[in-house]
Design a protein around this motif. Structure first.
Motif, PDB file in Angstrom:
ATOM      1  N   THR A  17      -1.394   8.018  10.465  1.00  0.00           N
ATOM      2  CA  THR A  17      -2.526   8.752   9.920  1.00  0.00           C
ATOM      3  C   THR A  17      -2.895   8.217   8.542  1.00  0.00           C
ATOM      4  OG1 THR A  17      -1.061  10.432   8.945  1.00  0.00           O
ATOM      5  CG2 THR A  17      -1.948  10.876  11.147  1.00  0.00           C
ATOM      6  N   LEU A  18      -4.171   8.352   8.212  1.00  0.00           N
ATOM      7  CA  LEU A  18      -4.684   7.976   6.899  1.00  0.00           C
ATOM      8  C   LEU A  18      -5.378   9.182   6.279  1.00  0.00           C
ATOM      9  CD1 LEU A  18      -6.242   4.456   7.597  1.00  0.00           C
ATOM     10  CD2 LEU A  18      -4.070   4.956   6.467  1.00  0.00           C
TER      11      LEU A  18
ATOM     12  N   PRO B  38      -8.231  11.074   4.273  1.00  0.00           N
ATOM     13  CA  PRO B  38      -9.678  10.794   4.189  1.00  0.00           C
ATOM     14  C   PRO B  38     -10.144  10.448   2.772  1.00  0.00           C
ATOM     15  CG  PRO B  38      -9.282  13.153   4.439  1.00  0.00           C
ATOM     16  CD  PRO B  38      -7.965  12.477   4.653  1.00  0.00           C
ATOM     17  N   ARG B  39      -9.363  10.796   1.758  1.00  0.00           N
ATOM     18  CA  ARG B  39      -9.757  10.507   0.377  1.00  0.00           C
ATOM     19  C   ARG B  39      -8.744   9.555  -0.268  1.00  0.00           C
ATOM     20  NH1 ARG B  39     -10.341  16.239  -2.382  1.00  0.00           N
ATOM     21  NH2 ARG B  39      -8.388  16.512  -1.239  1.00  0.00           N
ATOM     22  N   PRO B  40      -9.164   8.804  -1.267  1.00  0.00           N
ATOM     23  CA  PRO B  40      -8.239   7.862  -1.921  1.00  0.00           C
ATOM     24  C   PRO B  40      -7.176   8.593  -2.746  1.00  0.00           C
ATOM     25  CG  PRO B  40     -10.355   7.886  -3.050  1.00  0.00           C
ATOM     26  CD  PRO B  40     -10.533   8.722  -1.826  1.00  0.00           C
ATOM     27  N   ILE B  41      -5.980   8.682  -2.209  1.00  0.00           N
ATOM     28  CA  ILE B  41      -4.855   9.339  -2.872  1.00  0.00           C
ATOM     29  C   ILE B  41      -3.655   8.403  -2.823  1.00  0.00           C
ATOM     30  CG2 ILE B  41      -3.248  11.281  -2.793  1.00  0.00           C
ATOM     31  CD1 ILE B  41      -5.428  12.994  -1.690  1.00  0.00           C
TER      32      ILE B  41
ATOM     33  N   GLN C 138      -5.052   3.967   2.914  1.00  0.00           N
ATOM     34  CA  GLN C 138      -5.082   2.572   3.351  1.00  0.00           C
ATOM     35  C   GLN C 138      -3.736   2.199   3.982  1.00  0.00           C
ATOM     36  OE1 GLN C 138      -6.075   0.062   0.013  1.00  0.00           O
ATOM     37  NE2 GLN C 138      -7.774   1.355  -0.654  1.00  0.00           N
ATOM     38  N   ARG C 139      -3.780   1.179   4.805  1.00  0.00           N
ATOM     39  CA  ARG C 139      -2.537   0.655   5.381  1.00  0.00           C
ATOM     40  C   ARG C 139      -2.681  -0.831   5.606  1.00  0.00           C
ATOM     41  NH1 ARG C 139      -2.813   3.657  11.271  1.00  0.00           N
ATOM     42  NH2 ARG C 139      -4.794   2.785  11.992  1.00  0.00           N
TER      43      ARG C 139
END
Length: 233
Positions: A127-128, A130-133, A164-165
């Motif tokens: 899972t990613l 939805p916001r840049p954390i 991100q991944r």
């Protein structure tokens, strides 16, 4: 004469009874043998089914290992001229010892080749956010041997972007520091997280949310060991 007739008739009747009894016993034995054969055949079929399912699962390499094998095939032969033949080993996750604390990812490495020098913990990011954390992840390890647990210092600190991944889909951690521990029967790993303010995050819940931890799945946690430094796919 009458006595002779009576004894003859009695002998015929006795022979008939003995024949019927023998036939009945034979039929019972045959029925019992048929039931035993049926149970035996059922057990054999069940064993074959279990073996087939197990073999089918084991025959499918972990997707990460397919990339490793492709990488090894692409390397020059002379790069491994000094190798004794075992270049890489991999272990899938297992149930931890009954005396271990919950929330750890365990591997049984009792068959570890002693020539291995590098090790990676491979986790598939499912899972990613939805916001840049971002969070800081600290990897901890513990080894199990003959009923005793020994926790080691933290292996790695890393900044992890939850939105991100890597292109491979895997987060790979260098865990080579566990290899010098001898003897090594089982090894467990746990990820601890702190946010940007330094507050501790519920590590077990976050690990379960981020990564595929299902044992038996093709994306289950993997421990990869190398005779040379890790390939870092």
């Amino acid at each position: 004469m009458f006595r002779g007739f009576f004894w003859g008739f009695f002998n015929v009747m006795l022979a008939g009874l003995l024949l019927c009894s023998a036939t009945g016993l034979l039929m019972v034995d045959q029925r019992r043998d048929a039931e035993e054969d049926q149970e035996r055949n059922k057990a054999i079929l069940e064993m074959l089914h279990i073996n087939t399912v197990s073999a089918s699962h084991q025959a499918k390499p972990h997707p990460y290992m397919r990339e490793i094998y492709q990488r090894l095939d692409s390397l020059e032969v002379q790069d491994f001229a000094s190798s004794d033949g075992t270049l890489v080993q991999s272990f899938r996750s297992v149930v931890g010892p009954h005396y271990a604390r919950p929330g750890w990812i365990w591997f049984n490495v009792s068959s570890l080749d002693p020539s291995m020098l590098g090790a990676e913990l491979v986790l598939f990011r499912k899972t990613l956010h939805p916001r840049p954390i971002s969070v800081t992840v600290t990897l901890h390890s513990v080894t199990a041997w003959q009923g005793a647990l020994k926790e080691s210092p933290a292996l790695e600190d890393r900044l992890l972007s939850l939105d991100q991944r890597a292109s491979s889909g895997y987060d790979v951690f260098d865990v080579s520091a566990v290899l010098p521990v001898k003897p090594l029967g089982g090894v467990g790993f746990q990820l601890h997280y702190t946010d940007e303010r330094g507050s501790l995050v519920l590590h077990e819940a976050l690990t379960q949310s981020l990564y595929c931890l299902n044992r038996g799945s093709l994306r289950e946690p993997l421990l990869v060991l190398y005779q040379s430094p890790p390939l870092h796919i």
